[in-house]
Design an enzyme around this catalytic site. Structure first.
Site: not given
Ligand code: AP5
Ligand code: MG
Length: 210
Positions: A13, A88, A123, A156, A167
């Site tokens: 994402k 979410r 990552r 992270r 997660r």
């Molecule tokens: P990346 O682009 O970082 O993936 P991502 O989908 O953004 O993954 P996140 O870990 O950020 O998602 P998340 O939903 O768990 O975390 P968030 O920060 O939203 O890519 C991942 C890796 O793969 C990278 O190394 C990248 O380079 C690689 N990659 C990407 N594309 C690729 C490809 N095509 N091929 C190969 N490699 C690739 O949330 C974190 C925490 O915050 C949650 O757990 C929760 O506690 C809280 N939170 C956030 N939003 C909310 C909400 N709306 N409600 C409640 N709690 C929330």
């Molecule tokens: Mg992310």
């Protein structure tokens, strides 16, 4: 254009949001990045959300909805935005509707669980601007430094393998039903997120017609 980027933890994402946002000239709003910035700055909000985020659990709806509604009220969101990691839960999707936000498309990046862990272990993230890299699949030009702002890249706190499993469980239980919510409105589009980063971007542009 107002878009939602949807997908499991590590689906890509953040990676794709950055490219689509540059192309459309609109900001990306990542609730995860806002939460991590608040934790790093030690604000009241940061203290409230730290234990949830670091354990891989969802932060309570009312906290995230408050954060999101404040962010989208700012001037830079007037021409649209990309939501990364929100909504979410069904309650968050309903809150977005109640705020009067007209979403054009919820784009889901489809990646199976078995591919996720190796993405997470490799990552590296920029603590300053939120840009995301992977040591093998998407390395920065200069090792350990952000291409966009030169800050030192970090791992992270929630990328430990056991937290990644937690997660993923939370995603399947609480977040996946949100896909059906947008599908029922005729707004869901999907892209195969297992492909190389550039190919996923190409397919995302085609799905969005941009
Ligand atoms: P990346 O682009 O970082 O993936 P991502 O989908 O953004 O993954 P996140 O870990 O950020 O998602 P998340 O939903 O768990 O975390 P968030 O920060 O939203 O890519 C991942 C890796 O793969 C990278 O190394 C990248 O380079 C690689 N990659 C990407 N594309 C690729 C490809 N095509 N091929 C190969 N490699 C690739 O949330 C974190 C925490 O915050 C949650 O757990 C929760 O506690 C809280 N939170 C956030 N939003 C909310 C909400 N709306 N409600 C409640 N709690 C929330
Ligand atoms: Mg992310």
């Amino acid at each position: 254009m107002k878009l939602i980027l949807f997908g499991a933890p590590g689906a890509g994402k953040g990676t794709q949001a950055s490219k689509i946002a540059d192309r459309l000239g609109v900001p990306t709003i990542s609730t995860g990045n806002i939460i991590r910035e608040a934790i790093a700055a030690g604000t009241e909000l940061g203290k409230k959300v730290k234990e949830y985020s670091n354990a891989g659990k969802l932060v309570p709806d009312e906290v995230v909805i408050g954060m999101l509604s404040e962010r989208i009220s700012r001037a830079d969101c007037a021409n649209g935005f990309i939501l990364d990691g929100f909504p979410r839960t069904i309650a968050q999707a309903e809150a977005l509707d109640a705020l009067g936000v007209e979403i054009e498309c919820a784009l889901s990046l489809e990646v199976p669980d078995e591919d996720i862990e190796r993405r997470m272990t490799g990552r590296r993230s920029c603590p300053a601007c939120g840009e995301t890299y992977h040591i093998i699949y998407n390395p920065p030009t200069s090792e350990g430094r952000c291409d966009k702002c030169s800050a030192e890249l970090i791992r992270r706190a929630d990328d430990a393998p056991e937290t990644v499993q937690a997660r993923l469980a939370v995603y399947h239980e609480q977040t996946e039903p949100v896909k059906a919510y947008y599908d029922a409105k005729g707004k869901l589009k999907t892209v195969d997120g297992r492909q190389a980063v550039e190919k996923v971007t190409e397919d995302a542009y085609a799905a969005l017609g941009i």
